[in-house]
Design a protein around this motif. Sequence first.
Motif, short mmCIF file in Angstrom:
data_model
loop_
_atom_site.label_atom_id
_atom_site.label_comp_id
_atom_site.label_asym_id
_atom_site.label_seq_id
_atom_site.Cartn_x
_atom_site.Cartn_y
_atom_site.Cartn_z
N ARG A 1 46.26 50.45 41.81
CA ARG A 1 46.47 49.01 41.68
C ARG A 1 45.39 48.39 40.80
O ARG A 1 45.68 47.52 39.96
N MET A 2 44.15 48.84 40.96
CA MET A 2 43.08 48.34 40.11
C MET A 2 43.34 48.72 38.65
O MET A 2 43.17 47.89 37.74
N LYS A 3 43.78 49.95 38.41
CA LYS A 3 44.05 50.41 37.04
C LYS A 3 45.17 49.58 36.42
O LYS A 3 45.07 49.16 35.25
N GLN A 4 46.24 49.34 37.18
CA GLN A 4 47.34 48.55 36.65
C GLN A 4 46.88 47.14 36.30
O GLN A 4 47.25 46.59 35.25
N GLY A 5 46.05 46.57 37.20
CA GLY A 5 45.54 45.23 36.92
C GLY A 5 44.69 45.18 35.67
O GLY A 5 44.83 44.28 34.83
N VAL A 6 43.80 46.17 35.53
CA VAL A 6 42.93 46.21 34.35
C VAL A 6 43.76 46.41 33.08
O VAL A 6 43.48 45.79 32.04
N LEU B 1 36.01 44.29 44.41
CA LEU B 1 36.23 44.57 43.00
C LEU B 1 37.50 43.89 42.50
O LEU B 1 37.52 43.35 41.38
N ALA B 2 38.56 43.91 43.31
CA ALA B 2 39.80 43.24 42.92
C ALA B 2 39.58 41.74 42.77
O ALA B 2 40.05 41.11 41.81
N ARG B 3 38.86 41.14 43.75
CA ARG B 3 38.57 39.70 43.64
C ARG B 3 37.72 39.40 42.41
O ARG B 3 37.92 38.38 41.73
N THR B 4 36.78 40.30 42.10
CA THR B 4 35.95 40.09 40.92
C THR B 4 36.79 40.13 39.65
O THR B 4 36.62 39.29 38.75
N PHE B 5 37.72 41.10 39.58
CA PHE B 5 38.60 41.17 38.40
C PHE B 5 39.48 39.93 38.31
O PHE B 5 39.69 39.39 37.22
N ASN B 6 40.00 39.46 39.46
CA ASN B 6 40.83 38.26 39.44
C ASN B 6 40.03 37.04 38.99
O ASN B 6 40.51 36.22 38.19
N GLU B 7 38.80 36.91 39.52
CA GLU B 7 37.96 35.79 39.10
C GLU B 7 37.62 35.90 37.62
O GLU B 7 37.64 34.90 36.90
N MET B 8 37.32 37.13 37.17
CA MET B 8 37.02 37.32 35.76
C MET B 8 38.22 36.95 34.90
O MET B 8 38.08 36.30 33.85
N SER B 9 39.43 37.36 35.35
CA SER B 9 40.64 37.04 34.60
C SER B 9 40.86 35.53 34.55
O SER B 9 41.20 34.97 33.50
N GLY B 10 40.63 34.87 35.72
CA GLY B 10 40.80 33.42 35.75
C GLY B 10 39.81 32.71 34.83
O GLY B 10 40.17 31.78 34.10
N LYS B 11 38.54 33.15 34.89
CA LYS B 11 37.54 32.53 34.01
C LYS B 11 37.85 32.79 32.54
O LYS B 11 37.67 31.91 31.70
N LEU B 12 38.29 34.03 32.25
CA LEU B 12 38.63 34.35 30.88
C LEU B 12 39.83 33.54 30.41
O LEU B 12 39.86 33.05 29.26
N GLN B 13 40.81 33.38 31.31
CA GLN B 13 41.97 32.56 30.95
C GLN B 13 41.55 31.12 30.70
O GLN B 13 41.99 30.49 29.73
N THR B 14 40.67 30.60 31.58
CA THR B 14 40.18 29.24 31.38
C THR B 14 39.41 29.11 30.08
O THR B 14 39.56 28.14 29.34
#
Length: 514
Positions: free
Chosen positions: A224-229, A253-266
């Motif tokens: 799941r982490m790999k698919q998300g990345v 780690l999943a929450r960190t990736f989600n937060e990173m994705s959200g910040k990157l999207q913003t």
Amino acid sequence: MRPAKALNQRRSRLSLRGRLYLFSGAILILFAINVATSLWGSFARNESSLAYQAAVTAAQLTAELEQNLQNKRQQILVLATLRETTDEPLEEIAIDQARADLEIISERLRQLSGYGGEELEAHYRRLHDSATLLLEQWRQFYERYNQSGPMREIEAARSYNNAQQRLQELDQRQSFIAVQKANAIDRTIRLTDQITVIGFISSIAITLALVFAMIRSTNASLTRMKQGVERFGSGDLTYRIDEERDSGEIGDLARTFNEMSGKLQTAIEEMNTARADADSANAAKSMFLANVSHELRTPLNAIIGYSEMLQDELGDGVDINRGQFHHDLATIIFSGKQLLTLINDILDLSKIETGKMRISTEIFNPAGLLVQVCDALSPLLLQNDNQLILDIDKNSMRDIHSDRGKIQQIVTNLFSNACKFTQNGEITVSAHMTRDTLVIAVKDTGIGMTQAQQGRVFEAFTQAESDTGLQYGGTGLGLAIVREFCGMLGGHITLESEPAQGSIFSVSLPADPA
């Protein structure tokens, strides 16, 4: 199926550390069970060995006791025969040795009692009673040997036979019980061996199953982490990893990736917005340059054209029409003032943006300033056939301490802006004062503005519409300078407008700005 699914969900919610602890604990428990079973088997074997040793010792004691009794019985029979045939007394040393032999027999009897237990208690008690009676008779035999009188051998023979019978019964019972214990212990040993083998095989199977389950659950989380990345890497920043399915390190780690994705999207959205703003600013500046070029050419063409006309008239050598000459010079002066105003606006906005604009305060009466500005700008009314309505509340007016030049420029820009967008209408300039505030309003009956246009008119280099500058003239700097000057003086400006209904610009300024 549901319990298995619920178990998988609970397992997947465990952290990676929790899974390691759980599986390690399960393996340790299995290992402990195997060790306990092995210890139980070792204990059973030890018990078997002890029981065998006890049975052997008891058999040896029984045989030794039986042999001692037989030997002592033969010795007594010989002594009894000698006493009947001879009168020779028994030496004291022999009597002491006999007592010692009897004591040894008693000691062997006591030792035998330690290998009986509750099951042999009754048999041992009967043996003890008969043997004690026999030993007592033998002891009396030796003590009375040197005395005169007949010996009671029949009683000793009966006691001896009784003791021998009890001894044989005890020996048989001991053998029977030893066989039973040996069989029970052998069954226990076989059972423990079977449990050990089954436990060992089960431990291997369960350990493999636990390891496989751990690998599978961890691999699912990492997948799941790999698919998300991969989705993030492909640019799909709206995708979110299901962080509820995992906890602990992988969940973090999943929450960190989600937060990173959200910040990157913003950040990308902000970058796109900034790019759009920059493009709009560039477009506005391009439009501003076009408008400025147009505004500069208009007065410059007038100045150059009328100057050339005056030069030609002077070169013709004919009489000069002084009225026409005066009119042409006035046009040149007016065009030069327009050009100067345009350049001053650009310089003022540049000073504001670089922070070099300063405030110069003085005490003055705002009513006189408003009358003076309106008189000076009255020619603008004639261009579009507008009428001026001056509404100043002289009763509330008093001297203020502020920047006279900036207030004059604020009113000038608002007045000229109202004249530019109004034809055959009315321009109303009103003013009044409260206890500590000066309020100036410029109202027109011109074209008005929509809500979207009202949000743009105060921006630098921007007009209500892109073609406004070409149709009505101007550079889009006047209202931006007004807003900045109001902010510098501690006040603010508001706008009320509707399409085809005109506009009202209201300025509120403190009477004594800090």
